[in-house]
Design an enzyme around this catalytic site. Structure first.
Site, short mmCIF file in Angstrom:
data_model
loop_
_atom_site.label_atom_id
_atom_site.label_comp_id
_atom_site.label_asym_id
_atom_site.label_seq_id
_atom_site.Cartn_x
_atom_site.Cartn_y
_atom_site.Cartn_z
CG HIS A 124 -1.92 0.96 1.42
ND1 HIS A 124 -1.68 2.24 1.85
CD2 HIS A 124 -3.25 0.86 1.22
CE1 HIS A 124 -2.84 2.89 1.90
NE2 HIS A 124 -3.81 2.09 1.52
CG ASP A 157 0.48 -2.59 6.19
OD1 ASP A 157 -0.49 -2.74 6.95
OD2 ASP A 157 0.42 -1.90 5.15
CD GLN A 189 -6.97 -4.54 4.01
OE1 GLN A 189 -7.91 -5.29 4.26
NE2 GLN A 189 -7.16 -3.26 3.72
CE LYS A 226 -7.26 -0.13 6.25
NZ LYS A 226 -8.11 0.30 5.12
CB CYS A 241 -3.75 3.22 -1.51
SG CYS A 241 -4.94 4.51 -1.19
N1 PLP Z 1 -1.80 -0.87 4.61
C1 PLP Z 1 -2.74 -1.60 3.99
C2 PLP Z 1 -2.41 -2.96 3.47
C3 PLP Z 1 -4.02 -1.06 3.82
O1 PLP Z 1 -4.97 -1.77 3.19
C4 PLP Z 1 -4.29 0.23 4.33
C5 PLP Z 1 -5.62 0.86 4.13
O2 PLP Z 1 -6.32 0.56 3.21
C6 PLP Z 1 -3.27 0.92 4.98
C7 PLP Z 1 -2.06 0.33 5.11
C8 PLP Z 1 -3.48 2.30 5.55
O3 PLP Z 1 -4.38 2.26 6.61
P1 PLP Z 1 -4.89 3.63 7.26
O4 PLP Z 1 -5.40 4.46 6.14
O5 PLP Z 1 -5.96 3.18 8.21
O6 PLP Z 1 -3.73 4.24 7.96
#
Ligand code: PLP
Length: 402
Positions: free
Chosen positions: A122, A199, A202, A225, A361
């Site tokens: 992401h 990370d 998900q 999430k 993203c």
């Molecule tokens: N990493 C992954 C794999 C994601 O899917 C997301 C959000 O869609 C993020 C990071 C970023 O999360 P946040 O916008 O809640 O900080």
């Protein structure tokens, strides 16, 4: 017993209609809906407890502080960290990764060093490292993704050099639904004495996380999430790293003693928590984690996996269907023929189906796949097989229009 109707009753929003049709919410990868218990716990705190935490001698402040620190203990238990000192509250995954990029970067990354990420990250696990490049000459080395949407672990093994300082990798792809072999990646990195940031944005909504058995060095996730409120998230870090990292932001809470000449810093985790925290959101987050823990990830995972398999099987009947990624987890990315993803998403919306379209993203991953974007259906613990049927029927209608 997985009582889906009882679960759905906990989420009032699922009962609403859009455009006169029952809402089918399949955009859970972007954010999940909130159970009543989370909203009520937060409302109760605002109405009956509210006071700033940590600094007050008075009753309300102590009660708010207790709730806030109990929430930290709930998070500790949820991820099985060995100590609450290793649980830092942030605004979400993005801030957690930025914290590590900035603070670990300052302490441990020098000109000529390298960081390994993957081609399925992401943007929030790409751009913070690029921002670091404006301060030091650090090279990003990228583990490739195969055509079927998996990390090439042999290529990953070849990326390590004596200058590798960190591996930063997603546990689950938000586009492909790939569940990455994080424990293997951690073992590979540790064999080179390289720490690993996971990370877990998900993965936390769908599977149990145990930072001690994974042995990861950092782990980031977002409350919203995993059925919790927006604006709150977590950075887990091993004490031995956090202790040697400088503060990320300066201000109240994170200090020991302050004078104009010299300031000392607070102990962990407060060293990384400048300013008034979102103490109401931490209560909501704890409530959300209790909610999923009570259902249990065995039950949640098994329901979501059968739902995903059923949806994928039904989708595969549609002529021109192209899937992107293995959908190990509750995510299906697809395109139909040469219909634009935005057209599909917009028309599905009119039929009450909420999906996400676009690059999710993850633009570098889109480049790798040679596409601009996909339609993504992502499932949660409250979704039903009947909703999948509505989705398929709606998609068949939409496709027939083209
Ligand atoms: N990493 C992954 C794999 C994601 O899917 C997301 C959000 O869609 C993020 C990071 C970023 O999360 P946040 O916008 O809640 O900080």
């Amino acid at each position: 017993m997985y009582d889906l109707q009882k679960i759905r009753n906990d989420f009032p929003i699922l009962g609403r209609e859009v455009y006169g049709r029952p809402l089918v919410y399949f955009d859970n990868g972007a954010t999940t809906q909130k159970p009543r218990s989370v909203v009520e716990a937060m409302t109760n705190e605002y109405l009956n407890v509210n006071a700033n935490v940590h600094r007050g001698v008075h009753f309300l402040s102590q009660q708010a502080t207790d709730l806030h620190e109990q929430a930290r203990e709930t998070v500790r238990r949820f991820i099985n960290a060995s100590s609450v000192s290793e649980v830092i509250f942030t605004r979400g995954t993005t801030e957690s990764i930025n914290l590590v990029a900035s603070s670990f970067g300052q302490a441990f990354i020098k000109d000529g060093d390298e960081i390994i990420i993957t081609a399925m990250e992401h943007h929030s696990n790409i751009v913070p490292w690029q921002l670091l490049q404006s301060r030091v000459e650090v090279k990003l080395r990228v583990c490739p993704v195969s055509d079927d949407g998996r990390l090439d672990l042999d290529a990953l093994a070849r990326l390590f050099t004596s200058r590798t300082r960190l591996v930063a990798c997603t546990a689950v792809s938000n586009v492909l639904g790939t569940v990455n072999p994080i424990a293997d990646i951690v073992r590979m990195a540790h064999a080179h004495d390289v720490p690993v940031l996971v990370d877990a944005a998900q993965s936390t909504p769908h599977m149990a996380v145990d930072v001690q058995s994974l042995d990861c060095d950092f782990l980031a996730f977002s409350g919203h999430k995993v059925y919790g409120p927006t604006g709150i998230g977590v950075l887990y870090g091993k004490e031995r790293w956090l202790d040697r990292m400088p503060p990320y932001m300066g201000g109240g809470e994170m200090i020991g003693k302050v004078s104009f000449e010299h300031t000392t810093f607070n102990v962990l985790p407060y060293k990384f928590e400048a300013g008034t925290p979102d103490y109401v959101a931490t209560t909501g987050l704890a409530c959300a984690l209790d909610y999923v823990s009570a259902l249990g990830f065995d039950a949640i995972g098994s329901h979501e996996r059968s739902l995903t398999a059923y949806a994928r099987q039904q989708l595969s009947q549609i002529p021109g269907m192209r899937f992107f990624g293995p959908s190990d987890d509750a995510v299906i990315s697809f395109l139909v023929g040469d219909i634009h993803h935005l057209d599909l998403g917009t028309l599905l919306d009119r039929l009450g189906i909420a999906v996400r379209t676009g690059h999710h993203c993850a633009e570098p991953l889109m480049h790798r796949l040679g596409i601009e974007g996909t339609v993504r259906a992502s499932f949660a613990l409250y979704n039903t097989f009947e909703e999948v049927d509505l989705f398929i029927a709606a998609l068949q209608r939409v496709v027939a229009m083209f």
